[in-house]
Motif scaffolding. Structure first.
Motif, PDB file in Angstrom:
ATOM      1  N   VAL A  44       9.233 -11.529  26.902  1.00 51.66           N
ATOM      2  CA  VAL A  44      10.108 -10.350  26.536  1.00 51.66           C
ATOM      3  C   VAL A  44       9.449  -9.057  26.538  1.00 51.66           C
ATOM      4  O   VAL A  44       8.246  -9.253  26.467  1.00 51.66           O
ATOM      5  N   THR A  45      10.277  -8.246  26.539  1.00 54.70           N
ATOM      6  CA  THR A  45       9.778  -6.849  26.250  1.00 54.70           C
ATOM      7  C   THR A  45       9.569  -6.484  24.772  1.00 54.70           C
ATOM      8  O   THR A  45      10.567  -6.484  24.001  1.00 54.70           O
ATOM      9  N   ARG A  46       8.437  -6.125  24.195  1.00 51.00           N
ATOM     10  CA  ARG A  46       7.847  -6.274  23.004  1.00 51.00           C
ATOM     11  C   ARG A  46       7.077  -5.276  22.798  1.00 51.00           C
ATOM     12  O   ARG A  46       6.224  -5.206  23.627  1.00 51.00           O
ATOM     13  N   GLU A  47       7.054  -4.450  21.584  1.00 53.43           N
ATOM     14  CA  GLU A  47       6.134  -3.528  21.377  1.00 53.43           C
ATOM     15  C   GLU A  47       4.832  -4.056  21.071  1.00 53.43           C
ATOM     16  O   GLU A  47       4.811  -5.346  20.606  1.00 53.43           O
ATOM     17  N   GLU A  50       3.943  -5.988  17.702  1.00 59.63           N
ATOM     18  CA  GLU A  50       4.661  -7.169  17.501  1.00 59.63           C
ATOM     19  C   GLU A  50       3.688  -8.503  17.784  1.00 59.63           C
ATOM     20  O   GLU A  50       4.123  -9.551  17.591  1.00 59.63           O
TER      21      GLU A  50
ATOM     22  N   ALA B 103      12.970   0.685  23.814  1.00 56.91           N
ATOM     23  CA  ALA B 103      12.924   0.021  25.000  1.00 56.91           C
ATOM     24  C   ALA B 103      12.726  -1.413  24.679  1.00 56.91           C
ATOM     25  O   ALA B 103      12.553  -2.266  25.820  1.00 56.91           O
ATOM     26  N   ALA B 104      12.286  -1.874  23.591  1.00 61.03           N
ATOM     27  CA  ALA B 104      11.906  -3.475  23.335  1.00 61.03           C
ATOM     28  C   ALA B 104      13.164  -4.091  23.121  1.00 61.03           C
ATOM     29  O   ALA B 104      14.179  -3.630  22.822  1.00 61.03           O
ATOM     30  N   ASP B 105      13.021  -5.484  23.483  1.00 65.07           N
ATOM     31  CA  ASP B 105      14.292  -6.338  23.159  1.00 65.07           C
ATOM     32  C   ASP B 105      14.472  -6.802  21.983  1.00 65.07           C
ATOM     33  O   ASP B 105      15.679  -7.082  21.610  1.00 65.07           O
ATOM     34  N   SER B 106      13.356  -6.649  21.058  1.00 65.79           N
ATOM     35  CA  SER B 106      13.474  -7.099  19.479  1.00 65.79           C
ATOM     36  C   SER B 106      12.130  -6.489  18.756  1.00 65.79           C
ATOM     37  O   SER B 106      11.122  -6.512  19.549  1.00 65.79           O
TER      38      SER B 106
END
Lengths: 166, 457
Positions: A44-47, A50, B103-106
């Protein structure tokens, strides 16, 4: 560096890729340990704060030898439309790094795999790229794949399905 | 009535719409409408911004500050849970210069700061920080007018959160109508309900959204051919020809539909192979009629128009089978492409080892690598491949280019003994597909001058 081990495993991965490219899935099963754990977690795209962007709670594959064998058997059935006419596919395996395991009959390897698949007359290739983390175990003198985790780069897959193995 | 449509399109005429109507009256659908770019432009204008679309399940947002980003076709949506437990939804776009904000998914955040110029928004969408604000803009900058733009409508039922871009749309409950009764069986069958496992799968397929929606909502007929391989291998329970098997297709309002296969006797593993510990909970939460239906059911599959489908099947990867609930959104990316979003939900109160097995059953059947999914996507792609040519695209229907929805037409009447709401047709019929086409056509050709006016305000 253990050159013999590096060569052995590199050759294993190349032979495996060739079997997968040629749809020789039954022969591919012979390379797998019966204790295999095979997982392709969702990415997933996650900061960064996280933590990991690899999600093991949901996967593209979460397989044992038995469930993979069943998937393979399906691909040989006459009505597995996705496999007939067969797509053309290649597994490009590279960046292979092999390390000895904790015991002499085990080792681990990381590698990068790029899977390209062409279906029918469709212009765009299905494409998946990911990093493999494999462990191997020598069983009756032969290396067998004991575990595989593939971290794909795509958060949204651009392949209409995953009828191939990574 | 059709002047609106003409305004938005170049070559579709009133006569073409009349021909579509005439074809539908004979249980046919002109093939050209499936992937025609002008029809897609009309759908984009008249259907997607006026209908309820699924965004998220409440179990995806557990704590204050939890957020997920989603799409309503081409509109980016940010859903975030406030300190008050309320989930709010905003256009995921900074009000300063329109940047894609999050821009994050979650994840979990206290605030959302746009990286472009540094404007910051809180969980309520309020603009709470403007970089160098007082220096550059003076104290008179009215921040209250520059909060994130909320989705005009956000409503939920049984944990399922839907959005609608039309402020005048009917309520979600009214839109779902009798689907609520079936949603109760799927989502409200225990006190705790369902929870999402992990994150949704996302992948892009070559397909048109109408076909993918119809495939789940109105087409159990395809299973015997498309998915024959899984029946041969025992991945799907083999019921064909078995005595006591009974299927119903239930036509609901607004293009929704459900298909239920059940056994006349109590199956050896009732309640869809769910764990026995849940059965008393089902009987407690559901009405006796609903509980009986679930007890006898083998598969429930259906959809909420336009882009949500669901299936509650029984599958397994190593012999034994398990039940899960798969919700999926067909996000249109144009006339030929769909981004599939697919969620796996399992009863929250199920034992953890059962959840693990049911999740694996989902991955092995309806995930992107799933044995059923593989063949579905292959078929949808083949329909698109054959739908771009002159013969299929001929709007005057000169090449007999109709898709066929004749099954049961004028031959099969609703079964009055079916216990649930809606019009329940026995066996294989195209009744739901025909009803989907009706609603699709109604929206496509509706005179929405009133709404257009209100949007201009």
């Amino acid at each position: 560096m253990n050159y013999e081990l590096q060569l052995d495993i590199t050759r294993f991965l190349y032979c495996e890729a060739q079997l997968l490219d040629h749809h020789q899935y039954l022969e591919w099963l012979d390379l797998l340990s019966k204790d295999l754990r095979y997982r392709v977690p969702v990415r997933v795209t996650r900061e960064r704060k996280e933590g990991s962007d690899v999600v093991y709670e949901m996967t593209y594959f979460d397989e044992t030898y038995a469930s993979l064998e069943r998937r393979v058997r399906r691909l040989y059935v006459k009505s597995a439309w996705v496999a007939d006419p067969p797509p053309r596919q290649h597994h490009l395996v590279t960046n292979i790094l092999v390390e000895p395991g904790d015991t002499p009959d085990t080792c681990r390897a990381s590698s990068v795999v790029l899977v390209l698949r062409s279906r029918g007359s469709v212009e765009e290739l299905d494409r998946i790229v990911g990093e493999r983390e494999d462990t191997f175990r020598r069983e009756e003198g032969q290396w067998k794949l004991l575990s595989r985790d593939v971290r794909v780069d795509e958060a949204v897959l651009h392949a209409i399905n995953l009828s191939m193995f990574l | 009535m059709l002047s609106d449509c003409k305004g938005a399109t170049a070559t579709i005429t009133e006569d073409h719409f009349r021909k579509i109507r005439e074809a539908m009256d004979q249980a046919l659908l002109p093939q050209w409408v499936l992937t025609d770019p002008e029809i897609y432009a009309l759908e984009h204008e008249k259907i997607f911004p006026r209908t309820w679309q699924f965004l998220a399940h409440e179990s995806e947002l557990k704590n204050p500050g939890d957020f997920v980003t989603r799409w309503m076709v081409d509109d980016p949506v940010l859903l975030v849970k406030g300190e008050d437990g309320v989930i709010r939804a905003f256009l995921n776009s900074c009000t300063h210069r329109g940047t894609y904000l999050c821009a994050a998914d979650s994840g979990n955040r206290r605030t959302f700061t746009c990286p472009y110029h540094g404007w910051t928004f809180n969980w309520h969408g309020d603009l709470v920080g403007v970089a160098l604000g007082n220096t550059l803009y003076g104290a008179e900058l009215d921040r209250s007018a520059m909060g994130l733009r909320p989705l005009p409508r956000l409503e939920s039922v049984y944990g399922m959160i839907f959005g609608n871009l039309d402020p005048h749309a009917m309520s979600l409950r009214e839109y779902l109508g009798d689907m609520l009764w079936y949603f109760e069986i799927l989502l409200k069958r225990t006190a705790e309900g369902m929870e999402v496992i992990g994150v949704p799968h996302r992948w892009v397929v070559e397909a048109n959204w109408k076909l993918t929606y119809e495939n789940f909502t109105g087409d159990p007929y395809h299973v015997q051919s498309t998915h024959r391989s899984t029946v041969e291998l025992g991945i799907t329970p083999h019921r064909a020809g078995e005595d006591g098997r009974m299927g119903h297709q239930i036509v609901l309002t607004h293009g929704h539909g459900v298909n239920i296969t059940q056994l006349t006797y109590v199956p050896p593993h009732p309640y869809q192979h769910t764990p026995e510990s849940l059965w008393p909970l089902f009987e407690q939460s559901l009405s006796p009629v609903q509980a009986r239906l679930l007890k006898h059911a083998s598969v429930l599959v259906g959809g909420v128009f336009p882009t949500l489908s669901f299936v509650s099947p029984q599958h397994g990867t190593e012999g034994e089978v398990f039940n899960y609930l798969n919700f999926r959104v067909w996000r249109p990316l144009g006339p030929y492409k769909v981004e599939i979003w697919s969620w796996c939900l399992i009863d929250k109160e199920a034992p953890s080892d059962y959840k693990q097995q049911a999740y694996r059953a989902y991955v092995g059947s309806f995930g992107p690598s799933g044995t059923l999914e593989q063949d579905d996507t292959e078929m949808w792609s083949r329909v698109v491949q054959a739908s771009r040519g002159h013969m299929v695209r001929n709007k005057n229907l000169a090449y007999n280019n109709f898709a066929n929805y004749l099954m049961g037409y004028g031959r099969v009447e609703p079964d009055p003994t079916f216990p649930g709401p809606g019009q329940a047709y026995p066996g294989f019929v195209d009744a739901v597909s025909r009803s989907i086409h009706q609603y699709w056509f109604e929206l496509l050709t509706a005179d929405n001058a009133a709404e257009v006016m209100s949007h201009e305000l």
